[in-house]
Design an enzyme around this catalytic site. Structure first.
Site, short mmCIF file in Angstrom:
data_model
loop_
_atom_site.label_atom_id
_atom_site.label_comp_id
_atom_site.label_asym_id
_atom_site.label_seq_id
_atom_site.Cartn_x
_atom_site.Cartn_y
_atom_site.Cartn_z
N CYS A 1 0.88 -1.18 0.00
CA CYS A 1 0.00 0.00 0.00
C CYS A 1 0.91 1.22 0.00
O CYS A 1 1.10 1.87 1.03
CB CYS A 1 -0.92 -0.01 1.21
SG CYS A 1 -1.88 -1.53 1.42
N ALA A 2 1.49 1.55 -1.16
CA ALA A 2 2.70 2.35 -1.19
C ALA A 2 2.49 3.85 -1.30
O ALA A 2 3.33 4.61 -0.83
CB ALA A 2 3.58 1.88 -2.36
N PRO B 1 1.74 7.78 -0.94
CA PRO B 1 2.35 8.53 -2.05
C PRO B 1 3.82 8.23 -2.29
O PRO B 1 4.42 8.89 -3.14
CB PRO B 1 2.17 9.98 -1.61
CG PRO B 1 2.24 9.92 -0.12
CD PRO B 1 1.58 8.62 0.27
N GLY B 2 4.43 7.30 -1.54
CA GLY B 2 5.74 6.82 -1.94
C GLY B 2 6.89 7.10 -1.00
O GLY B 2 8.03 6.77 -1.31
N LYS C 1 7.79 5.72 1.88
CA LYS C 1 8.45 4.50 2.33
C LYS C 1 9.08 3.74 1.16
O LYS C 1 10.12 3.09 1.32
CB LYS C 1 7.46 3.62 3.10
CG LYS C 1 6.92 4.29 4.36
CD LYS C 1 5.90 3.42 5.06
CE LYS C 1 5.29 4.11 6.26
NZ LYS C 1 4.47 5.29 5.88
N ASP D 1 -0.44 0.48 -5.51
CA ASP D 1 -1.56 1.22 -4.93
C ASP D 1 -2.74 1.09 -5.87
O ASP D 1 -2.57 1.06 -7.10
CB ASP D 1 -1.21 2.70 -4.71
CG ASP D 1 -2.13 3.32 -3.67
OD1 ASP D 1 -1.76 3.31 -2.48
OD2 ASP D 1 -3.21 3.81 -4.04
N ASP E 1 1.95 -1.07 5.08
CA ASP E 1 1.44 0.12 5.75
C ASP E 1 -0.06 0.12 5.50
O ASP E 1 -0.56 0.72 4.55
CB ASP E 1 2.12 1.36 5.16
CG ASP E 1 1.74 2.63 5.90
OD1 ASP E 1 1.09 2.54 6.95
OD2 ASP E 1 2.08 3.72 5.42
N CYS F 1 -0.99 4.34 10.87
CA CYS F 1 -0.94 5.65 11.52
C CYS F 1 -2.15 5.80 12.44
O CYS F 1 -2.67 6.91 12.63
CB CYS F 1 -0.88 6.76 10.49
SG CYS F 1 -2.24 6.76 9.31
#
Length: 549
Positions: free
Chosen positions: A166-167, A169-170, A172, A194, A239, A295
């Site tokens: 689940c990348a 906006p990038g 990580k 994504d 994530d 988060c």
């Protein structure tokens, strides 16, 4: 008719219930935000929302006192501490010099190398040219802990495949690829996924800006579908989608208003998180690590989800400096906004797929290779790249891949784990044939390369692999180019070959973008022969008119 009526009725009831919950959440959020002119009603609604949230956190809070919870509410309204991470295109020494010139104060982040809290920067941080050219990446400090924990203590084999499920906006993805590149891992590939086309576009831009396209493949799939179609991964970062109950600081609203707007995590979200974690576990090689992160602070989205997968995974305990230990599931870690170092709220757990670790090094030759370029096309591409940019050989651990009328640079060990997936971008796009009217083939693309009838792509620039560039010596030229303006530039020695050729422009050793050499205009008086006319070919989405140089 009777058989179809029941499902329709059930759908109607489900939609009605969803609509009522959404309306109630909007009304409560409006009340909490001060919509009605009744202070008592607003305070009562806020108190009800916060008390419900406190009840959900009761199993994991380090202190149940009213003062501790009040400090959490207060900290959740304070703007986030700004932080940046140096990428593969930058260095800590360069950032230190930049901070000195800008008047910023840098404080190292304890759990992540080359990451710093930045004081005194304000909104100018993301307008700095160092950010626009990919020397550093603005990323929340707690979020960097996921990749740092994933790689800590791991033996990283050549040709490894890492999945960021689940990348977007990038942040990580860029961090993971940058770190693997700095560690010198040979021919690695990061698969970033994504489901949202808009968010995937932002992810592609961030990867491109930081010069990591040749290491990163992008896919647009449902995360569950991706993980179920992928096996034998060496690293997985999950994530997971969550309620985002810690995001009030980013949205500039109170914790009560944020929670009322978002609503609590429901059973469907927790079920999705559990399904994702189990699918991620099954996508791993035996003995390979996985990091699960959110988060959110609600234990129903964190410790409870991790505990549900412990029949497939072993928990790898994390210690300081990765936040504080969870009392509900020791070994998992939490960052609380009201406790040092006062980051955003964050949860992470490192796990390992049960079974013996594969100790056999992977051969650099893929077991089931994807179609590579045939020798004539490879020779034509090498000759074209050398003649145009002085690129004599490809970077180590990479190979060429033709995709329709395009030529891509991909990891050499790209194997059937990626070949079976519908990738939106397989790697770094080098060039494409100008004439696309003929059927795509190796022969057609080789002929286009021989005739120089190809258009080079911005990915080639930010990959920093071309030794021959045209250096922009002054800041005025750099500012004009990044604004999207055409340039007049002193001719280099020796001069570029012919009008119509593409040139790579660089500044301070980094590729900035492409420009097309224009013919001299026919007018009187004759133009200065020592000045080149350059047509700006910087992609429009990368132009910035507010940059700080």
């Amino acid at each position: 008719g009777g058989g179809a009526a029941a499902p329709r009725s059930a759908r109607v009831e489900m939609m009605r219930g969803r609509f009522c919950r959404r309306v109630r959440a909007c009304v409560v959020a409006w009340v909490v935000a001060g919509g009605p002119r009744v202070e008592g009603l607003a305070a009562a609604a806020a108190g009800e929302v916060l008390e419900a949230y406190r009840a959900r956190l009761r199993r994991v809070v380090p202190c149940e006192s009213d003062e501790w919870f009040a400090s959490l509410v207060e900290a959740s309204a304070v703007p986030l501490r700004r932080s940046v991470r140096v990428t593969a295109r930058g260095s800590a020494a360069w950032l230190a010099g930049r901070a000195l010139a800008r008047g910023w104060a840098l404080e190292p982040v304890a759990w992540c190398e080359s990451t710093f809290f930045v004081e005194g920067a304000g909104d100018e941080l993301c307008r700095d040219a160092g950010h626009a050219t990919g020397r550093f990446y603005a990323q929340e400090a707690a979020a960097t802990s996921a990749v740092a924990a994933l790689l800590e203590g791991e033996a990283l084999p050549a040709g490894l495949l890492a999945i960021d499920a689940c990348a977007a906006p990038g942040g990580k993805t860029v961090q993971l690829a940058s770190r693997l590149d700095r560690l010198g891992v040979d021919s690695f590939a990061v698969l970033a996924n994504d489901v949202s086309a808009r968010r995937l576009s932002a992810l592609a831009h961030n990867v491109q800006r930081c010069g990591l396209s040749r290491h990163v493949a992008l896919s647009r799939l449902d995360a569950l579908d991706l993980l179920r179609r992928t096996g034998e991964a060496d690293l997985v970062l999950l994530d997971a989608p969550c309620s985002g109950d810690t995001q009030s600081r980013r949205e500039g609203r109170s914790l009560a208003a944020h929670l009322a707007r978002r609503g609590p995590a429901d059973a469907r979200l927790a079920a999705l998180q559990r399904d994702l974690l189990r699918a991620a576990a099954l996508a791993l090689k035996p003995g390979a690590p996985l990091v699960y992160a959110t988060c959110a602070l609600d234990p129903a989205e964190n410790e409870d989800v991790v505990a549900s997968a412990l029949d497939l995974l072993d928990l790898v305990p994390l210690d300081a400096p990765f936040g504080t230990d969870s009392p509900l599931l020791p070994g998992t870690r939490r960052f609380w906004p009201n406790e040092p170092p006062h980051t955003a709220g964050f949860f992470l757990a490192k796990l390992r797929r049960r079974g013996p670790r594969d100790a056999t090094p992977r051969d650099a030759t893929p077991s089931s290779p994807t179609p590579r370029t045939a020798d004539p096309l490879r020779r034509a591409a090498t000759a074209c790249l050398e003649a145009t940019f002085g690129l004599r050989c490809l970077p180590p651990g990479t190979a060429l891949l033709r995709r329709d009328h395009e030529l891509w640079l991909v990891p050499a060990a790209r194997d059937d784990r990626l070949a079976a997936l519908p990738l939106t971008r397989p790697g770094c796009k080098l060039l494409e044939a100008i004439d696309k009217s003929r059927p795509a083939s190796d022969h057609h693309l080789a002929a286009a390369l021989d005739a120089r009838r190809v258009r080079f792509h911005h990915d080639l620039v930010t990959a920093d692999i071309a030794p021959r560039t045209l250096a922009l010596q002054d800041l005025a030229s750099l500012r004009a180019y990044l604004r999207g303006d055409d340039l007049r530039h002193p001719a280099p020695s020796p001069p570029p070959p012919d009008p119509g050729d593409q040139l790579i422009l660089s500044h301070d050793g980094l590729g900035i973008g492409l420009a097309k050499l224009l013919p001299a205009p026919r007018r009187r008086p004759a133009p200065d022969p020592d000045l080149l006319l350059l047509k700006n070919q910087l992609p429009r989405h990368l132009t910035r008119r507010d940059l700080l140089l």
